[in-house]
Design a protein around this motif. Structure first.
Motif, short mmCIF file in Angstrom:
data_model
loop_
_atom_site.label_atom_id
_atom_site.label_comp_id
_atom_site.label_asym_id
_atom_site.label_seq_id
_atom_site.Cartn_x
_atom_site.Cartn_y
_atom_site.Cartn_z
N GLU A 22 -9.21 -36.27 64.29
CA GLU A 22 -9.99 -35.58 63.28
C GLU A 22 -10.08 -34.12 63.70
OE1 GLU A 22 -13.69 -37.25 61.72
OE2 GLU A 22 -13.21 -39.03 62.90
N MET A 23 -9.85 -33.22 62.74
CA MET A 23 -9.89 -31.79 63.02
C MET A 23 -10.53 -31.08 61.84
SD MET A 23 -6.22 -31.32 64.79
CE MET A 23 -6.80 -29.81 65.46
N VAL A 24 -11.07 -29.90 62.11
CA VAL A 24 -11.61 -29.04 61.06
C VAL A 24 -10.91 -27.69 61.17
CG1 VAL A 24 -13.65 -27.89 60.14
CG2 VAL A 24 -13.85 -30.20 61.10
N TYR A 25 -10.27 -27.27 60.08
CA TYR A 25 -9.65 -25.96 60.02
C TYR A 25 -10.52 -25.07 59.16
CZ TYR A 25 -5.54 -28.26 61.94
OH TYR A 25 -4.68 -28.97 62.74
N GLU A 26 -10.63 -23.81 59.55
CA GLU A 26 -11.45 -22.86 58.83
C GLU A 26 -10.61 -21.65 58.48
OE1 GLU A 26 -15.10 -22.00 60.98
OE2 GLU A 26 -15.03 -23.98 61.91
N GLY A 27 -10.92 -21.05 57.34
CA GLY A 27 -10.18 -19.86 56.94
C GLY A 27 -10.81 -19.19 55.75
N TYR A 28 -10.10 -18.20 55.25
CA TYR A 28 -10.56 -17.43 54.11
C TYR A 28 -9.55 -17.53 52.99
CZ TYR A 28 -13.97 -15.44 57.29
OH TYR A 28 -15.01 -15.29 58.17
N GLY A 29 -10.06 -17.74 51.78
CA GLY A 29 -9.22 -17.74 50.59
C GLY A 29 -9.23 -16.37 49.95
N ASN A 43 -0.32 -35.77 63.68
CA ASN A 43 0.52 -34.71 64.24
C ASN A 43 -0.16 -33.37 63.98
OD1 ASN A 43 2.46 -32.75 64.79
ND2 ASN A 43 4.15 -34.02 64.04
N ARG A 44 -0.94 -32.91 64.93
CA ARG A 44 -1.73 -31.69 64.71
C ARG A 44 -0.85 -30.45 64.55
NH1 ARG A 44 -5.35 -29.96 69.79
NH2 ARG A 44 -6.73 -31.33 68.68
N THR A 45 0.30 -30.41 65.18
CA THR A 45 1.19 -29.25 65.06
C THR A 45 1.72 -29.13 63.63
OG1 THR A 45 1.82 -29.56 67.37
CG2 THR A 45 3.24 -28.16 66.03
N ARG A 46 2.15 -30.23 63.07
CA ARG A 46 2.66 -30.22 61.69
C ARG A 46 1.55 -29.85 60.72
NH1 ARG A 46 1.60 -34.04 58.21
NH2 ARG A 46 1.25 -35.60 59.83
N THR A 47 0.38 -30.46 60.89
CA THR A 47 -0.72 -30.25 59.96
C THR A 47 -1.24 -28.82 59.99
OG1 THR A 47 -1.31 -32.58 60.13
CG2 THR A 47 -2.96 -31.10 59.22
N VAL A 48 -1.40 -28.23 61.17
CA VAL A 48 -1.89 -26.85 61.23
C VAL A 48 -0.90 -25.90 60.56
CG1 VAL A 48 -0.99 -26.16 63.51
CG2 VAL A 48 -3.09 -25.14 62.64
N ALA A 49 0.39 -26.15 60.71
CA ALA A 49 1.40 -25.31 60.06
C ALA A 49 1.31 -25.44 58.53
CB ALA A 49 2.79 -25.68 60.55
N VAL A 51 -1.38 -26.41 56.73
CA VAL A 51 -2.64 -25.83 56.27
C VAL A 51 -2.53 -24.30 56.24
CG1 VAL A 51 -5.09 -25.52 56.83
CG2 VAL A 51 -4.09 -27.80 56.90
N LYS A 52 -1.95 -23.74 57.29
CA LYS A 52 -1.77 -22.29 57.35
C LYS A 52 -0.91 -21.81 56.18
CE LYS A 52 -0.10 -18.59 60.31
NZ LYS A 52 0.64 -18.22 61.49
N LYS A 53 0.14 -22.52 55.89
CA LYS A 53 1.05 -22.16 54.79
C LYS A 53 0.32 -22.25 53.45
CE LYS A 53 5.30 -21.20 53.64
NZ LYS A 53 5.88 -19.93 54.00
N MET A 54 -0.54 -23.25 53.27
CA MET A 54 -1.30 -23.37 52.02
C MET A 54 -2.22 -22.18 51.83
SD MET A 54 -2.25 -27.39 51.57
CE MET A 54 -2.15 -28.05 53.21
N PHE A 55 -2.92 -21.79 52.89
CA PHE A 55 -3.79 -20.61 52.81
C PHE A 55 -2.96 -19.39 52.40
CE2 PHE A 55 -7.12 -22.65 55.55
CZ PHE A 55 -8.23 -22.30 54.79
N GLU A 56 -1.86 -19.16 53.09
CA GLU A 56 -1.04 -17.97 52.85
C GLU A 56 -0.43 -17.95 51.45
OE1 GLU A 56 1.72 -18.15 56.12
OE2 GLU A 56 0.24 -17.33 57.53
N ARG A 57 -0.01 -19.10 50.95
CA ARG A 57 0.59 -19.19 49.62
C ARG A 57 -0.38 -18.75 48.51
NH1 ARG A 57 3.84 -23.74 50.58
NH2 ARG A 57 2.03 -25.09 50.53
N GLY A 59 -2.99 -16.48 48.93
CA GLY A 59 -3.66 -15.23 49.22
C GLY A 59 -4.78 -15.31 50.23
N GLY A 60 -4.74 -16.31 51.09
CA GLY A 60 -5.77 -16.47 52.11
C GLY A 60 -5.17 -16.45 53.50
N ALA A 61 -6.00 -16.82 54.48
CA ALA A 61 -5.53 -16.85 55.87
C ALA A 61 -6.31 -17.89 56.66
CB ALA A 61 -5.70 -15.48 56.51
N LEU A 62 -5.60 -18.60 57.52
CA LEU A 62 -6.24 -19.54 58.43
C LEU A 62 -6.98 -18.72 59.49
CD1 LEU A 62 -6.53 -22.52 59.34
CD2 LEU A 62 -4.49 -22.17 60.73
#
Length: 184
Positions: A22-29, A43-49, A51-57, A59-62
């Motif tokens: 279980e993980m919690v990612y935080e960011g700004y939209g 697979n935390r490596t795959r998931t963080v990548a 999630v980061k891509k979703m934020f960036e797509r 207009g946000g940032a992890l």
């Protein structure tokens, strides 16, 4: 003994040897909207990548751990349609059952309470046959960011929908407020 060992291993690792975290990612939209994403992943490596891509797509940032978590509080959240019950009656029941706050948010009464009081509040409303739209323990933002343009609203809704559709995401919380006329 073998059956017990097998059951323990299955519960801690999974039937097929996969370990979930279980993980919690935080960011700004867009427009600085704070977003928290609860994830259950193997697979935390795959998931963080991802999630980061979703934020960036959108207009946000992890962000770093803790960057927006302080803006949210774990609360019991119950919503009731305004036409289902009189405000004074609902407030009397809710406050008597441990609610902290109740407010009218455009056709819906939003009732919040401490997580420990949630079950008692829910049972009190059920006992009075009050229909609930939402009844959950959630991360409630301390303040909201009003969104006044449709383009930003579109980006935020697309970001939240993408989180909702992702197989590893359990919940996503944000502190935006889009008026009904822009949402339409």
């Amino acid at each position: 003994k073998d059956t017990i060992d097998k059951a323990i291993k299955k519960a801690t690792v999974g039937a097929d040897g996969v370990h979930f975290e279980e993980m919690v990612y935080e960011g700004y939209g867009p427009k600085g909207v704070a977003v928290m994403v609860d994830v259950l992943t193997d697979n935390r490596t795959r998931t963080v990548a991802e999630v980061k891509k979703m934020f960036e797509r959108h207009g946000g940032a992890l962000g770093a751990t803790g960057c927006v978590g302080w803006m949210f509080h774990k609360k019991g959240l119950i919503t009731v349609k305004t036409e289902a019950v009189k405000e004074d009656d609902l407030m009397e029941i809710a406050l008597g059952a441990g609610a902290e706050d109740m407010r009218d948010v455009g056709g819906i009464y939003e009732i919040t309470c401490l997580p420990a009081a949630f079950e008692g509040l829910k049972k009190a409303l059920e006992a009075k046959s009050i229909p609930m739209e939402v009844a959950e323990v959630s991360m409630v933002p301390a303040s909201e960011i009003p969104i006044s343009d449709s383009e930003t609203a579109r980006k935020i809704v697309a970001l939240m929908n993408e989180f909702e559709d992702h197989e590893d995401v359990q919940n996503a919380y944000a502190n935006f407020n889009i008026p009904e006329d822009i949402m339409a």
